[in-house]
Scaffold this active site. Sequence first.
Site, PDB file in Angstrom:
ATOM      1  N   GLU A 286       0.883  -1.173   0.000  1.00  0.00           N
ATOM      2  CA  GLU A 286       0.000   0.000   0.000  1.00  0.00           C
ATOM      3  C   GLU A 286       0.913   1.213   0.000  1.00  0.00           C
ATOM      4  OE1 GLU A 286      -3.267  -0.073  -0.200  1.00  0.00           O
ATOM      5  OE2 GLU A 286      -3.500  -2.231  -0.031  1.00  0.00           O
TER       6      GLU A 286
ATOM      7  N   CYS B 198      -2.336   9.381   2.403  1.00  0.00           N
ATOM      8  CA  CYS B 198      -1.842   8.793   1.151  1.00  0.00           C
ATOM      9  C   CYS B 198      -2.744   9.132  -0.019  1.00  0.00           C
ATOM     10  CB  CYS B 198      -1.740   7.279   1.306  1.00  0.00           C
ATOM     11  SG  CYS B 198      -3.256   6.525   1.876  1.00  0.00           S
TER      12      CYS B 198
HETATM   13  P1  NAD Z   1       8.166   4.959   4.841  1.00  0.00           P
HETATM   14  O1  NAD Z   1       8.150   4.086   3.644  1.00  0.00           O
HETATM   15  O2  NAD Z   1       9.191   6.017   4.890  1.00  0.00           O
HETATM   16  O3  NAD Z   1       8.375   4.076   6.155  1.00  0.00           O
HETATM   17  C1  NAD Z   1       7.505   3.004   6.493  1.00  0.00           C
HETATM   18  C2  NAD Z   1       8.211   2.089   7.469  1.00  0.00           C
HETATM   19  O4  NAD Z   1       9.144   1.325   6.753  1.00  0.00           O
HETATM   20  C3  NAD Z   1       9.006   2.818   8.548  1.00  0.00           C
HETATM   21  O5  NAD Z   1       8.243   2.863   9.721  1.00  0.00           O
HETATM   22  C4  NAD Z   1      10.279   2.015   8.699  1.00  0.00           C
HETATM   23  O6  NAD Z   1      10.328   1.351   9.939  1.00  0.00           O
HETATM   24  C5  NAD Z   1      10.198   0.963   7.610  1.00  0.00           C
HETATM   25  N1  NAD Z   1      11.422   0.860   6.824  1.00  0.00           N
HETATM   26  C6  NAD Z   1      12.284   1.817   6.463  1.00  0.00           C
HETATM   27  N2  NAD Z   1      13.285   1.299   5.706  1.00  0.00           N
HETATM   28  C7  NAD Z   1      13.019  -0.014   5.584  1.00  0.00           C
HETATM   29  C8  NAD Z   1      13.656  -1.097   4.895  1.00  0.00           C
HETATM   30  N3  NAD Z   1      14.763  -0.927   4.189  1.00  0.00           N
HETATM   31  N4  NAD Z   1      13.102  -2.312   4.974  1.00  0.00           N
HETATM   32  C9  NAD Z   1      11.965  -2.515   5.662  1.00  0.00           C
HETATM   33  N5  NAD Z   1      11.329  -1.521   6.330  1.00  0.00           N
HETATM   34  C10 NAD Z   1      11.839  -0.295   6.284  1.00  0.00           C
HETATM   35  O7  NAD Z   1       6.686   5.535   4.961  1.00  0.00           O
HETATM   36  P2  NAD Z   1       6.084   6.514   6.057  1.00  0.00           P
HETATM   37  O8  NAD Z   1       6.896   7.776   6.069  1.00  0.00           O
HETATM   38  O9  NAD Z   1       5.859   5.817   7.347  1.00  0.00           O
HETATM   39  O10 NAD Z   1       4.627   6.806   5.435  1.00  0.00           O
HETATM   40  C11 NAD Z   1       4.420   7.726   4.434  1.00  0.00           C
HETATM   41  C12 NAD Z   1       4.252   7.038   3.097  1.00  0.00           C
HETATM   42  O11 NAD Z   1       3.277   6.030   3.198  1.00  0.00           O
HETATM   43  C13 NAD Z   1       3.737   7.972   2.015  1.00  0.00           C
HETATM   44  O12 NAD Z   1       4.401   7.698   0.812  1.00  0.00           O
HETATM   45  C14 NAD Z   1       2.280   7.607   1.882  1.00  0.00           C
HETATM   46  O13 NAD Z   1       1.694   7.887   0.645  1.00  0.00           O
HETATM   47  C15 NAD Z   1       2.315   6.147   2.166  1.00  0.00           C
HETATM   48  N6  NAD Z   1       1.031   5.658   2.653  1.00  0.00           N
HETATM   49  C16 NAD Z   1       0.296   4.807   1.875  1.00  0.00           C
HETATM   50  C17 NAD Z   1      -0.950   4.367   2.321  1.00  0.00           C
HETATM   51  C18 NAD Z   1      -1.805   3.433   1.501  1.00  0.00           C
HETATM   52  O14 NAD Z   1      -2.766   2.908   2.045  1.00  0.00           O
HETATM   53  N7  NAD Z   1      -1.486   3.192   0.242  1.00  0.00           N
HETATM   54  C19 NAD Z   1      -1.428   4.799   3.553  1.00  0.00           C
HETATM   55  C20 NAD Z   1      -0.640   5.658   4.309  1.00  0.00           C
HETATM   56  C21 NAD Z   1       0.587   6.074   3.857  1.00  0.00           C
END
Ligand code: NAD
Length: 451
Positions: free
Chosen positions: A212, A246
């Site tokens: 997502e 998002c």
């Molecule tokens: P992010 O991708 O920066 O981080 C998400 C999580 O991934 C972090 O909490 C971190 O612990 C983990 N992470 C970081 N590096 C990693 C790696 N190499 N391997 C595995 N895990 C790792 O996202 P964010 O800043 O928490 O959220 C914002 C983003 O999420 C925006 O792009 C937004 O559009 C998206 N989003 C999508 C939805 C949806 O339903 N499609 C909903 C909410 C947010």
Amino acid sequence: MTRDLTGDFNTQRQAADQMPYPTLAVRRERLARLARMTKHHQLEIIRAIQTDFGQRSDVEIRMAEISAVLHAARHARLHLWRWMRPWAASMPWRLLPARARIAPQPLGVVGVMSPWNYPWSLALMPIVDAFAAGNVVMLKPSEHTPATSALLKQLVPQYFTPEEFKVVEGGVDIARRFSELPFDHLLFTGSTAVGRQVAQAAAVNLTPTTLELGGKSPAIVAGDADFDKAAAAIIFGKGMNGGQTCIAPDYVLVESRHLSALVKALSRAIQQQRPDDQAATHAINAAHQQRLDAMLQEAHDHGCRIIDEGRHAPALIIDPHQDLQVMREEIFGRCLPVISFKDMQAAIRYVNARPHPLALYAFTNDKGLQQQLLQTTRSGALVFNATLLHHAVPSLPFGGVGESGMGAYHGRHGFTRFSHLRGLFYQSKHASSHLIYPPYRRWLMKLLGLG
Ligand code: NAD
């Protein structure tokens, strides 16, 4: 100190193996506990989320975090008996009188990695669907919302055994190792860049993933639209959670001849909906705030017209250059570029030249244009004359396509996502299928079109 997640995982694996097909009653009871955990601790949830954000509207927390989970759990509890029932599949005449059915089966252990922007609902809504499908779940909540993640860590063991539901707290290092566990399914919500890394880690175990992700969701406003209504819906979508959604409209597209009228309508909507900073949600942290400030400053330095009503209200950036940061990356904050085009066809070409968005919003009642958008664009969802509301429809699949993600959940779609659809074949006592075993009979092969 690095934590070993394998022990927690193995505990869940054993539990899933011991109860490979939880009954309807077991699943409904888990969903009831999940709902109770949310309902009975509303004030603590609101307090934790407000601590994490510094300031966040409590109405928006109730709407988008608490109600969202309660509605999803109620919907699943109500419909689960129907979703779980195997259904008949058609049988080719050559194989009659055998029967075929399809039976949804739990996958086993599901991993969920959730983001910070809706730290309660985006952690628990996938778990509603995973529980409905009869799985056990491990959750890795975001390290950027430590108070909410700590509350999850504290409450979950009061309502669930570690075999059913385990919360694993930690930063990027733990997240990386979490994504390497051999789950039966892994749902990740977050950015496209990290989603790619999660999918790579999961591929090593052949773990199927639901991603997502995010991206830039456009809002197209056609000339026939009611500009005040369109502007109000766009500002609602952008203003919610300080734009950190998002499916927030990332930028607006309008024909040049309507630009001025739409900008005026958007300004009015901002003044009406966000008259002061009191009810606004802050950026999640200083780094995020600085990123947004830098976007605005860069647009300002390039001579863009900016209409900015306050630090936390949506800020309009009129016709920014495409090379600016605000047009190159997902904004995820209060900046709202408004871009003018010669005509709608040019606006559609612009959308199609970019990665498929999570949501495409179109403000028009022109059936021809609606049909054209349906047939010539791609996006996770296509929404007419509203923003965000499709997320609240449990019967719609929620998910992206291409760079905005893969796989969808919510309601029955989530149940299916976390189930294995097992094909069942029942041979009949009266079957004559032995006739097709060798030695092959010429007359039969002719009848079957094989000889
Ligand atoms: P992010 O991708 O920066 O981080 C998400 C999580 O991934 C972090 O909490 C971190 O612990 C983990 N992470 C970081 N590096 C990693 C790696 N190499 N391997 C595995 N895990 C790792 O996202 P964010 O800043 O928490 O959220 C914002 C983003 O999420 C925006 O792009 C937004 O559009 C998206 N989003 C999508 C939805 C949806 O339903 N499609 C909903 C909410 C947010």
